[in-house]
Each structure stands twice: as structure tokens, then as C-alpha cells.
Motif scaffolding. Structure first.
Motif, short mmCIF file in Angstrom:
data_model
loop_
_atom_site.label_atom_id
_atom_site.label_comp_id
_atom_site.label_asym_id
_atom_site.label_seq_id
_atom_site.Cartn_x
_atom_site.Cartn_y
_atom_site.Cartn_z
N GLN A 43 15.88 31.23 3.02
CA GLN A 43 14.83 31.81 2.19
C GLN A 43 15.31 31.90 0.75
O GLN A 43 16.49 32.17 0.49
CB GLN A 43 14.45 33.20 2.70
N LYS A 44 14.41 31.67 -0.18
CA LYS A 44 14.74 31.80 -1.59
C LYS A 44 14.84 33.29 -1.95
O LYS A 44 13.94 34.07 -1.64
CB LYS A 44 13.67 31.13 -2.46
N ARG A 45 15.95 33.65 -2.55
CA ARG A 45 16.16 35.02 -3.00
C ARG A 45 16.53 35.01 -4.48
O ARG A 45 16.96 33.99 -5.04
CB ARG A 45 17.29 35.67 -2.20
N THR A 54 19.23 29.77 -2.38
CA THR A 54 18.87 29.74 -0.96
C THR A 54 19.85 30.59 -0.17
O THR A 54 21.05 30.32 -0.17
CB THR A 54 18.89 28.30 -0.41
N MET A 55 19.34 31.62 0.49
CA MET A 55 20.18 32.49 1.29
C MET A 55 20.09 32.06 2.76
O MET A 55 19.03 31.68 3.24
CB MET A 55 19.74 33.95 1.17
N TYR A 56 21.25 32.13 3.44
CA TYR A 56 21.32 31.71 4.84
C TYR A 56 21.57 32.92 5.74
O TYR A 56 22.45 33.74 5.48
CB TYR A 56 22.46 30.70 5.03
N LYS A 57 20.77 33.02 6.81
CA LYS A 57 20.95 34.07 7.82
C LYS A 57 20.65 33.47 9.19
O LYS A 57 19.93 32.48 9.28
CB LYS A 57 20.00 35.25 7.58
N GLY A 102 29.49 30.97 -4.28
CA GLY A 102 29.27 31.71 -5.51
C GLY A 102 27.89 32.25 -5.75
O GLY A 102 27.62 32.82 -6.82
N ASP A 103 26.98 32.10 -4.80
CA ASP A 103 25.64 32.67 -4.97
C ASP A 103 25.63 34.18 -4.76
O ASP A 103 24.78 34.87 -5.32
CB ASP A 103 24.66 32.04 -3.96
N MET A 104 26.56 34.65 -3.91
CA MET A 104 26.61 36.07 -3.57
C MET A 104 28.03 36.59 -3.67
O MET A 104 28.97 35.82 -3.87
CB MET A 104 26.07 36.29 -2.15
N SER A 105 28.16 37.89 -3.52
CA SER A 105 29.45 38.57 -3.48
C SER A 105 29.50 39.37 -2.19
O SER A 105 28.48 39.54 -1.51
CB SER A 105 29.59 39.51 -4.69
N PHE A 106 30.67 39.85 -1.83
CA PHE A 106 30.74 40.73 -0.67
C PHE A 106 30.02 42.05 -0.96
O PHE A 106 29.35 42.60 -0.09
CB PHE A 106 32.20 41.01 -0.28
N ARG A 110 21.52 44.06 -2.45
CA ARG A 110 21.00 43.07 -1.51
C ARG A 110 20.08 42.11 -2.26
O ARG A 110 19.30 42.52 -3.13
CB ARG A 110 20.22 43.76 -0.38
N PRO A 111 20.15 40.81 -1.97
CA PRO A 111 19.30 39.85 -2.69
C PRO A 111 17.83 40.02 -2.32
O PRO A 111 17.47 40.03 -1.15
CB PRO A 111 19.85 38.49 -2.22
N ASP A 112 16.99 40.18 -3.32
CA ASP A 112 15.57 40.42 -3.10
C ASP A 112 14.78 39.12 -3.03
O ASP A 112 15.14 38.11 -3.66
CB ASP A 112 14.99 41.26 -4.24
N VAL A 113 13.65 39.17 -2.34
CA VAL A 113 12.69 38.08 -2.41
C VAL A 113 12.01 38.18 -3.77
O VAL A 113 11.98 39.27 -4.38
CB VAL A 113 11.64 38.18 -1.28
N PRO A 114 11.47 37.08 -4.30
CA PRO A 114 10.76 37.17 -5.58
C PRO A 114 9.66 38.21 -5.53
O PRO A 114 8.95 38.36 -4.54
CB PRO A 114 10.19 35.75 -5.73
N GLY A 115 9.56 38.96 -6.63
CA GLY A 115 8.54 40.01 -6.70
C GLY A 115 9.13 41.40 -6.81
O GLY A 115 8.40 42.37 -6.99
N TYR A 116 10.46 41.49 -6.71
CA TYR A 116 11.13 42.79 -6.82
C TYR A 116 12.09 42.79 -8.01
O TYR A 116 11.73 43.18 -9.11
CB TYR A 116 11.83 43.16 -5.51
N ALA A 117 13.32 42.33 -7.79
CA ALA A 117 14.32 42.37 -8.87
C ALA A 117 13.86 41.58 -10.09
O ALA A 117 14.11 42.00 -11.23
CB ALA A 117 15.66 41.84 -8.36
#
Length: 203
Positions: A43-45, A54-57, A102-106, A110-117
Motif C-alpha cells: 500500500q502507498k503510504r 510502498t509499504m509491505y506487510k 531507507g523508506d522507514m526507520s525502526f 506510523r506511516p499514514d495513508v494519504p489524507g492524514y500526514a
């Protein structure tokens, strides 16, 4: 934050290698128990600077559903296996790859979906200076967020008016008072399921 940058890359690589058997087992279980879609959910975050990534879960919901971006405990779109993965945070293990590249850190918001951050205004937009994290002070405080939302008459409204503004407040404090030692404490608290004191509150 050089120490944070190096720690993230090195430990993400180590984590991917050490946890590869668990990653493989979870992937197999999802393919067997939830064959209606892919094992890994993408999902795009919103990332650092407002840039999308692109975040992977691991997938924890049925492949074909429509619903709110806010997840509530017990809702039907979360499968029985998915509920277990979410309970033990196993669904988030693929995010180690996001940390490694490098997209995220420990530790971070939390990475938001578009429409928040990306819609924050004024001083609140400084949150976008932070790389999104697998865990963080706001994540720890609201580790039972889905249960809390399930108890609300209007979960979406409660999230938007109460929880999300508080998360922004906590994350701005994290930005202004960054500590590598605090990062380590939060990672340990996440792994052990413990609570710690942070900014004069228990998270």
C-alpha cells in the motif's frame, strides 16, 4: 541522527536474515489459509518529506473488501489468521525491508495513508521531517488502538478528532527531543510488550 541511520540499516539486514524462517512460515500459512489473494499486502503510504512509498506487510484481511482506513478489532474483514498475525505484530515483519532500503526507520511515526500526514498544516507538518517507523512513542501509547476504536460509536470520528491529533503531539515531541537511547528503550518495549515512561506519561 547518524547512529539511527546506521542502526536501522544494519539491524534491518540482520533481522531479515535471522527471521527469514519465520517470514517463510508466515508466508506459507497465509497462502494456505487465505488463498484468495497475495501473502504480502502492499500500500502507498506517506513517508519522509511527504513522499509516497510502498509499504509491505503480511496480509491480514480478506483480499476483496471495502471499508474504512481505520481498523477496528473484531471486524469481519480481518481473517482468523490475520487476527493472530496482528496480535503478535507478525504482519509487520516485511516492513524490515522498508527499513533496510531507507523508506522507514525502526522508530518513528506510523506511516499514514494519504489524507492524514500529508494534510497536516502549520507546525504540525514538521512531523514529515521524520522517517516513518515500525514502532514509536505514539504506536506504543496506542498499541491497543483497534480495541479502543471498537468501543466507540463512531470509530472514524474518534480517530480523527482524538487519537490522531494526540499522535501528532507525541510525534512532535519525539522530533524535538530525539534520543538514540530512547529509541532502544522503545524497541525493547515493543518486543517485550512492556510499557515505559516517556514525556511524563506511560506509553
Amino acid at each position: 541522527m547518524i547512529a539511527k541511520y546506521l542502526f536501522d540499516r544494519i539491524m534491518a539486514f540482520v533481522g531479515l536474515v535471522v527471521l527469514s524462517p519465520i517470514l517463510f512460515v508466515v508466508w506459507i500459512l497465509i497462502r494456505i489459509k487465505m488463498p484468495d489473494g497475495p501473502a504480502v499486502f502492499t500500500q502507498k503510504r506517506v513517508g519522509k518529506g511527504g513522499k509516497l512509498f510502498t509499504m509491505y506487510k503480511f496480509r491480514s484481511m480478506s483480499a476483496h473488501h471495502s471499508g474504512s482506513t481505520v481498523s477496528v478489532a473484531g471486524e469481519s474483514r480481518i481473517t482468523p489468521l490475520g487476527a493472530k498475525l496482528r496480535r503478535y505484530k507478525l504482519d509487520e515483519l516485511p516492513e524490515l525491508w522498508n527499513v533496510f532500503i531507507g523508506d522507514m526507520s525502526f522508530v518513528g511515526p506510523r506511516p499514514d495513508v494519504p489524507g492524514y500526514a500529508d494534510k497536516l498544516e502549520g507546525d504540525d507538518r514538521r512531523v514529515l521531517q521524520l522517517r516513518p517507523g515500525i514502532t514509536g512513542p505514539a504506536s506504543l501509547k496506542y498499541r491497543d488502538e483497534e480495541v479502543l476504536l471498537a468501543a466507540q460509536a463512531n470509530p472514524q470520528e474518534f480517530n480523527d478528532k482524538v487519537i490522531y491529533p494526540d499522535k501528532v503531539r507525541i510525534n512532535l515531541y519525539y522530533l524535538d527531543h530525539y534520543s538514540f537511547v530512547a529509541d532502544i528503550k522503545m524497541i525493547i518495549a515493543t518486543v517485550l510488550g512492556k510499557r515505559i515512561e516517556y514525556n511524563n506519561e506511560i506509553i
